[in-house]
Write an enzyme that holds these catalytic residues in place. Structure first.
Site, mmCIF file in Angstrom:
data_model
loop_
_atom_site.group_PDB
_atom_site.id
_atom_site.type_symbol
_atom_site.label_atom_id
_atom_site.label_comp_id
_atom_site.label_asym_id
_atom_site.label_seq_id
_atom_site.Cartn_x
_atom_site.Cartn_y
_atom_site.Cartn_z
ATOM 1 N N GLU A 11 7.804 19.141 24.163
ATOM 2 C CA GLU A 11 8.336 17.790 24.261
ATOM 3 C C GLU A 11 7.273 16.809 23.757
ATOM 4 O O GLU A 11 6.188 16.765 24.342
ATOM 5 C CB GLU A 11 8.731 17.466 25.708
ATOM 6 N N ARG B 207 14.201 22.625 33.083
ATOM 7 C CA ARG B 207 13.137 22.951 32.141
ATOM 8 C C ARG B 207 13.769 23.590 30.902
ATOM 9 O O ARG B 207 14.669 24.427 31.007
ATOM 10 C CB ARG B 207 12.113 23.907 32.759
ATOM 11 N N HIS C 99 14.217 13.803 28.309
ATOM 12 C CA HIS C 99 13.591 14.111 29.603
ATOM 13 C C HIS C 99 13.524 12.857 30.485
ATOM 14 O O HIS C 99 12.472 12.496 31.025
ATOM 15 C CB HIS C 99 12.187 14.694 29.408
ATOM 16 N N THR D 190 6.778 16.472 40.052
ATOM 17 C CA THR D 190 6.870 17.604 40.974
ATOM 18 C C THR D 190 6.305 18.873 40.351
ATOM 19 O O THR D 190 5.572 19.622 40.985
ATOM 20 C CB THR D 190 8.331 17.829 41.398
ATOM 21 N N THR E 32 18.884 19.842 33.096
ATOM 22 C CA THR E 32 17.943 18.754 33.383
ATOM 23 C C THR E 32 16.698 19.306 34.075
ATOM 24 O O THR E 32 15.932 18.547 34.662
ATOM 25 C CB THR E 32 18.591 17.681 34.285
#
Length: 323
Positions: free
Chosen positions: A265, A236, A287, A76, A234
């Site tokens: 990440e 950013r 993530h 998304t 959960t």
């Protein structure tokens, strides 16, 4: 119809058992497990469609790809794409929507329950022989708190925030949707941001990362938290100042944290996120709140459908650009 080249730059972001069905038009599909920034132009040469999850597509690279017409983001969030450059270059950007409405709320509650009931602490104690040491049928080394009756502060009122709220009510929690920071008068659904900080037993983040939300929770906010809440993120990583969260945990301003995201990440091995991950009052996951098998398959099905819709002249989920 001419063969269309489709390149997936970071296919390893989907699990190996996820099925990406072939698009219903003549094409050549090329997948790379991961792609370094220096490999983007070479790998997308001649491609009409690029699929990315987290690989960055910046203007200098996009300007060297005259055949590129579509960037399909297998997620998304589109912050990895220079959408302004895509607009200028006539490249359409589309994204995946509505696939994580179950998996993310369930992950939030997995973190919430594990932390409120100290499951990891008790599991660790049993593995180390603590139960035998006590000589009785149970022991109470870690506090256990119910969710029922607790105040849940939700920052972000979109589909994921609403999904969390729905499950929270089933647990008997009292839901407080936070108004935007510094904004009042948004209607009866919202509770002022500062009040949410003060009243919540758990705070969970479900807002986008934009300039206004960068560092949304830092030391000033932690010091307003009167009920020592759990912090769940959960969304950013940069929504939270991780170094400040360390201090807040040390000072007892918050009682624990469940973290699924950070930046970068993967995180630096000696950075704040990894220090937090090693704490007994924190649970860290890589993530994966979005990544149930069911959600990943829904994402993959939608991804191919978006590419087919673009080729058919009926693009959907357009973030920027025009067909």
């Amino acid at each position: 119809m001419a063969e269309r080249k489709i390149v997936f730059l970071d296919a390893a972001t989907l699990a190996e058992d996820i099925i990406l069905r072939p698009p219903d038009f003549q094409h050549r599909w090329v997948s790379h497990a991961k792609t370094a920034p220096t490999e983007v132009v070479e790998r997308l040469a001649g491609a009409e469609v690029a699929i990315v999850n987290k690989v960055r597509l910046e203007r200098p690279a996009l300007e060297q790809l005259p055949d590129l017409r579509l960037v399909a983001v297998a997620a998304t969030g589109t912050d990895c794409i220079d959408t302004s450059a895509c607009m200028d270059l006539g490249i359409t950007v589309v994204n995946i929507r509505g696939y994580a409405g179950v998996t993310v709320p369930e992950h939030v509650f997995a973190l919430m329950l594990a932390l409120r009931r100290n499951l990891l602490g008790y599991d660790r104690d049993i593995a180390e022989g603590r139960w035998q040491e006590t000589g009785q049928f149970c022991f109470h080394d870690h506090p256990i708190r119910d969710l029922s009756g607790a105040n849940l502060g939700i920052i972000g009122e979109g589909a994921l925030g609403q999904g969390v709220a729905e499950r929270a009510k089933a647990f008997g929690m009292k839901v407080l949707f936070a108004a935007h920071k510094g904004v009042d008068g948004l209607g009866p659904l919202y509770t002022p941001f500062d009040e949410v900080l003060e009243r919540s037993d758990v705070i969970t983040l479900h807002c986008p990362l934009i300039p206004a939300t960068q560092g949304l929770l830092g030391m000033a906010e932690f010091e307003q938290m009167k009920r020592r809440p759990l912090i769940i993120n959960t969304a950013r990583g940069p929504l939270i100042v991780e170094e400040d969260l360390e201090v807040a945990l040390d000072r007892g301003l918050v009682s624990g944290a469940g973290l699924d995201v950070t930046l970068p990440e993967p995180p630096a091995p000696d950075g704040a996120f990894m220090r937090l991950a090693r704490r007994p009052d924190t649970i860290a996951t890589p993530h994966v709140a979005w990544a149930s098998h069911e959600a990943q398959q829904a994402l993959a099905d939608q991804l191919v459908g978006l590419i087919e819709a673009f080729v058919a002249g009926q693009p959907r989920h357009v973030v920027s650009g025009e067909f």
